[in-house]
Write an enzyme that holds these catalytic residues in place. Structure first.
Site, PDB file in Angstrom:
ATOM      1  N   ARG A   4      11.607  -5.556   4.833  1.00  0.00           N
ATOM      2  CA  ARG A   4      11.296  -4.116   4.776  1.00  0.00           C
ATOM      3  C   ARG A   4      12.249  -3.293   5.643  1.00  0.00           C
ATOM      4  NH1 ARG A   4       5.224  -2.157   5.440  1.00  0.00           N
ATOM      5  NH2 ARG A   4       5.275  -3.370   7.367  1.00  0.00           N
ATOM      6  N   LYS A  19       0.834  -1.210   0.000  1.00  0.00           N
ATOM      7  CA  LYS A  19       0.000   0.000   0.000  1.00  0.00           C
ATOM      8  C   LYS A  19       0.867   1.258   0.000  1.00  0.00           C
ATOM      9  CE  LYS A  19      -1.873  -0.977   4.007  1.00  0.00           C
ATOM     10  NZ  LYS A  19      -1.131  -2.215   4.318  1.00  0.00           N
ATOM     11  N   ARG A  33      -0.697  -8.400  13.861  1.00  0.00           N
ATOM     12  CA  ARG A  33      -1.229  -7.390  12.932  1.00  0.00           C
ATOM     13  C   ARG A  33      -2.079  -8.038  11.842  1.00  0.00           C
ATOM     14  NH1 ARG A  33       4.123  -5.095  11.341  1.00  0.00           N
ATOM     15  NH2 ARG A  33       2.984  -3.930   9.781  1.00  0.00           N
ATOM     16  N   ARG A  39      11.336  -1.710  11.196  1.00  0.00           N
ATOM     17  CA  ARG A  39      10.282  -1.244  12.073  1.00  0.00           C
ATOM     18  C   ARG A  39      10.146  -2.149  13.287  1.00  0.00           C
ATOM     19  NH1 ARG A  39       5.178  -0.098   8.291  1.00  0.00           N
ATOM     20  NH2 ARG A  39       4.217  -1.060  10.116  1.00  0.00           N
ATOM     21  N   ARG A  83      -9.042   1.995   8.797  1.00  0.00           N
ATOM     22  CA  ARG A  83      -8.743   0.623   9.206  1.00  0.00           C
ATOM     23  C   ARG A  83      -9.896   0.011   9.980  1.00  0.00           C
ATOM     24  NH1 ARG A  83      -2.795   0.957   8.948  1.00  0.00           N
ATOM     25  NH2 ARG A  83      -1.913  -1.117   9.163  1.00  0.00           N
TER      26      ARG A  83
HETATM   27  P1  ADP Z   1       1.445  -1.527   7.462  1.00  0.00           P
HETATM   28  O1  ADP Z   1       2.093  -0.666   6.414  1.00  0.00           O
HETATM   29  O2  ADP Z   1       2.276  -2.718   7.801  1.00  0.00           O
HETATM   30  O3  ADP Z   1       0.041  -1.874   7.100  1.00  0.00           O
HETATM   31  P2  ADP Z   1       1.148   0.915   8.982  1.00  0.00           P
HETATM   32  O4  ADP Z   1       2.435   1.638   8.835  1.00  0.00           O
HETATM   33  O5  ADP Z   1       0.027   1.341   8.128  1.00  0.00           O
HETATM   34  O6  ADP Z   1       1.410  -0.661   8.802  1.00  0.00           O
HETATM   35  O7  ADP Z   1       0.658   0.965  10.492  1.00  0.00           O
HETATM   36  C1  ADP Z   1       1.527   0.642  11.562  1.00  0.00           C
HETATM   37  C2  ADP Z   1       0.740   0.650  12.864  1.00  0.00           C
HETATM   38  O8  ADP Z   1       0.242   1.980  13.111  1.00  0.00           O
HETATM   39  C3  ADP Z   1      -0.486  -0.246  12.908  1.00  0.00           C
HETATM   40  O9  ADP Z   1      -0.168  -1.580  13.264  1.00  0.00           O
HETATM   41  C4  ADP Z   1      -1.320   0.456  13.987  1.00  0.00           C
HETATM   42  O10 ADP Z   1      -0.828   0.185  15.293  1.00  0.00           O
HETATM   43  C5  ADP Z   1      -1.044   1.918  13.690  1.00  0.00           C
HETATM   44  N1  ADP Z   1      -2.029   2.468  12.708  1.00  0.00           N
HETATM   45  C6  ADP Z   1      -1.764   2.900  11.455  1.00  0.00           C
HETATM   46  N2  ADP Z   1      -2.870   3.344  10.860  1.00  0.00           N
HETATM   47  C7  ADP Z   1      -3.882   3.189  11.744  1.00  0.00           C
HETATM   48  C8  ADP Z   1      -5.284   3.452  11.716  1.00  0.00           C
HETATM   49  N3  ADP Z   1      -5.875   3.954  10.609  1.00  0.00           N
HETATM   50  N4  ADP Z   1      -6.008   3.165  12.819  1.00  0.00           N
HETATM   51  C9  ADP Z   1      -5.428   2.666  13.926  1.00  0.00           C
HETATM   52  N5  ADP Z   1      -4.121   2.379  14.016  1.00  0.00           N
HETATM   53  C10 ADP Z   1      -3.335   2.628  12.942  1.00  0.00           C
HETATM   54  P1  ADP Z   2       2.255  -1.806   3.204  1.00  0.00           P
HETATM   55  O1  ADP Z   2       2.251  -0.305   3.214  1.00  0.00           O
HETATM   56  O2  ADP Z   2       1.033  -2.395   2.576  1.00  0.00           O
HETATM   57  O3  ADP Z   2       2.526  -2.395   4.556  1.00  0.00           O
HETATM   58  P2  ADP Z   2       4.846  -1.532   1.824  1.00  0.00           P
HETATM   59  O4  ADP Z   2       4.582  -0.625   0.675  1.00  0.00           O
HETATM   60  O5  ADP Z   2       5.553  -0.982   3.007  1.00  0.00           O
HETATM   61  O6  ADP Z   2       3.461  -2.266   2.265  1.00  0.00           O
HETATM   62  O7  ADP Z   2       5.633  -2.796   1.243  1.00  0.00           O
HETATM   63  C1  ADP Z   2       6.084  -3.841   2.104  1.00  0.00           C
HETATM   64  C2  ADP Z   2       7.512  -4.233   1.708  1.00  0.00           C
HETATM   65  O8  ADP Z   2       7.471  -4.890   0.430  1.00  0.00           O
HETATM   66  C3  ADP Z   2       8.470  -3.060   1.550  1.00  0.00           C
HETATM   67  O9  ADP Z   2       9.756  -3.476   1.963  1.00  0.00           O
HETATM   68  C4  ADP Z   2       8.457  -2.765   0.046  1.00  0.00           C
HETATM   69  O10 ADP Z   2       9.701  -2.224  -0.390  1.00  0.00           O
HETATM   70  C5  ADP Z   2       8.222  -4.146  -0.552  1.00  0.00           C
HETATM   71  N1  ADP Z   2       7.366  -4.134  -1.755  1.00  0.00           N
HETATM   72  C6  ADP Z   2       6.296  -3.341  -2.011  1.00  0.00           C
HETATM   73  N2  ADP Z   2       5.736  -3.653  -3.210  1.00  0.00           N
HETATM   74  C7  ADP Z   2       6.470  -4.675  -3.704  1.00  0.00           C
HETATM   75  C8  ADP Z   2       6.399  -5.456  -4.918  1.00  0.00           C
HETATM   76  N3  ADP Z   2       5.447  -5.234  -5.850  1.00  0.00           N
HETATM   77  N4  ADP Z   2       7.306  -6.427  -5.091  1.00  0.00           N
HETATM   78  C9  ADP Z   2       8.257  -6.657  -4.143  1.00  0.00           C
HETATM   79  N5  ADP Z   2       8.390  -5.978  -2.998  1.00  0.00           N
HETATM   80  C10 ADP Z   2       7.508  -4.986  -2.771  1.00  0.00           C
END
Ligand code: ADP
Ligand code: ADP
Ligand code: ZN
Length: 219
Positions: free
Chosen positions: A131, A17, A175, A164, A92
């Site tokens: 990541r 995302k 998660r 992270r 979320r």
């Molecule tokens: P990921 O990219 O792995 O989906 P995020 O960076 O979006 O994770 O979120 C990391 C953490 O921040 C989540 O596990 C949660 O604890 C918090 N968080 C992020 N966005 C939200 C939201 N919209 N509502 C509640 N908690 C959130």
């Molecule tokens: P989210 O925000 O959904 O948690 P991220 O954009 O942070 O996901 O992506 C998760 C990990 O996967 C990061 O380390 C990113 O660089 C890698 N990644 C994202 N898209 C791709 C893809 N299409 N192929 C391979 N690796 C990817």
């Protein structure tokens, strides 16, 4: 090219995302609004909000809706968000989705829709394990699939790359469960309103970005 400028990126942790939202937002000329990044910034600068969010994030739980919604509401009042935003990791919960619709409507806008990035669990785990993020500008990397030019240093700003604190195996498992119970109901929420685009999140970053453009260009 799509004129849609209010888009939610939906999907489990590690689906890509953030990676896609950043590219799409740059292309559309609107901000990339990532609640995870906003929270990490608050935690990193040790604000009151950051101290409150930190404990939830470390456990892999959601930060309560009230805290999250006031942070997003404030972000959306900034002038750069007048033309739209690509939302990443927000909403979320169904309550957050309803609040987003209400806030946009209050300003005479509406969400164009939500894109669901579908990625199988083993790939999610592989993406999360590799990541890294830039402590300074929050850019995202992957050790294998999107490595920086110089190891451990951000291409954009030279900042240190870190992993992270919530990307360890146990917290990732938590998660993923939280995603299933709290966030997955949004798929039905947006589908009922015909505002959901499902798409395959597998393939290279470029391949997924091209697929996303096709999806957003559909009638
Ligand atoms: P990921 O990219 O792995 O989906 P995020 O960076 O979006 O994770 O979120 C990391 C953490 O921040 C989540 O596990 C949660 O604890 C918090 N968080 C992020 N966005 C939200 C939201 N919209 N509502 C509640 N908690 C959130
Ligand atoms: P989210 O925000 O959904 O948690 P991220 O954009 O942070 O996901 O992506 C998760 C990990 O996967 C990061 O380390 C990113 O660089 C890698 N990644 C994202 N898209 C791709 C893809 N299409 N192929 C391979 N690796 C990817
Ligand atoms: Zn950086």
């Amino acid at each position: 090219m799509s004129r849609r400028t209010r888009i939610v990126m939906l999907g489990p942790p590690g689906a890509g995302k953030g990676t896609q939202a950043a590219r799409l937002a740059t292309r559309l000329g609107v901000p990339h609004v990532s609640t995870g990044e906003l929270f990490r910034h608050h935690v990193g600068t040790d604000t009151a909000l950051g101290r409150e969010a930190d404990a939830y994030m470390r456990r892999g739980d959601l930060v309560p809706d009230g805290v999250t919604l006031s942070m997003v509401a404030e972000r959306l009042t900034a002038p750069d968000a007048a033309a739209g935003a690509v939302f990443d990791g927000f909403p979320r919960t169904v309550a957050q989705a309803i609040a987003l619709d209400q806030q946009l409507a209050a300003n005479g806008h509406a969400l164009d829709g939500a894109v669901l990035l579908e990625v199988p669990r083993d790939t999610l785990v592989a993406r999360i394990t590799g990541r890294r993020f830039c402590a300074q500008c929050q850019a995202t990397y992957h050790l294998e699939w999107s490595p920086p030019a110089v190891a451990d240093h951000c291409d954009r700003c030279g900042g240190d790359l870190r992993w992270r604190a919530d990307d360890d195996e146990a917290t990732v498992a938590r998660r993923l469960t939280v995603y299933e119970t709290e966030t997955f109901p949004l798929v039905a929420f947006y589908e009922t309103d015909h505002r959901l685009w499902r798409m395959d999140g597998l393939g290279s970053v470029d391949a997924v970005a091209a697929r996303l453009e096709e999806v957003l260009a559909r009638d």
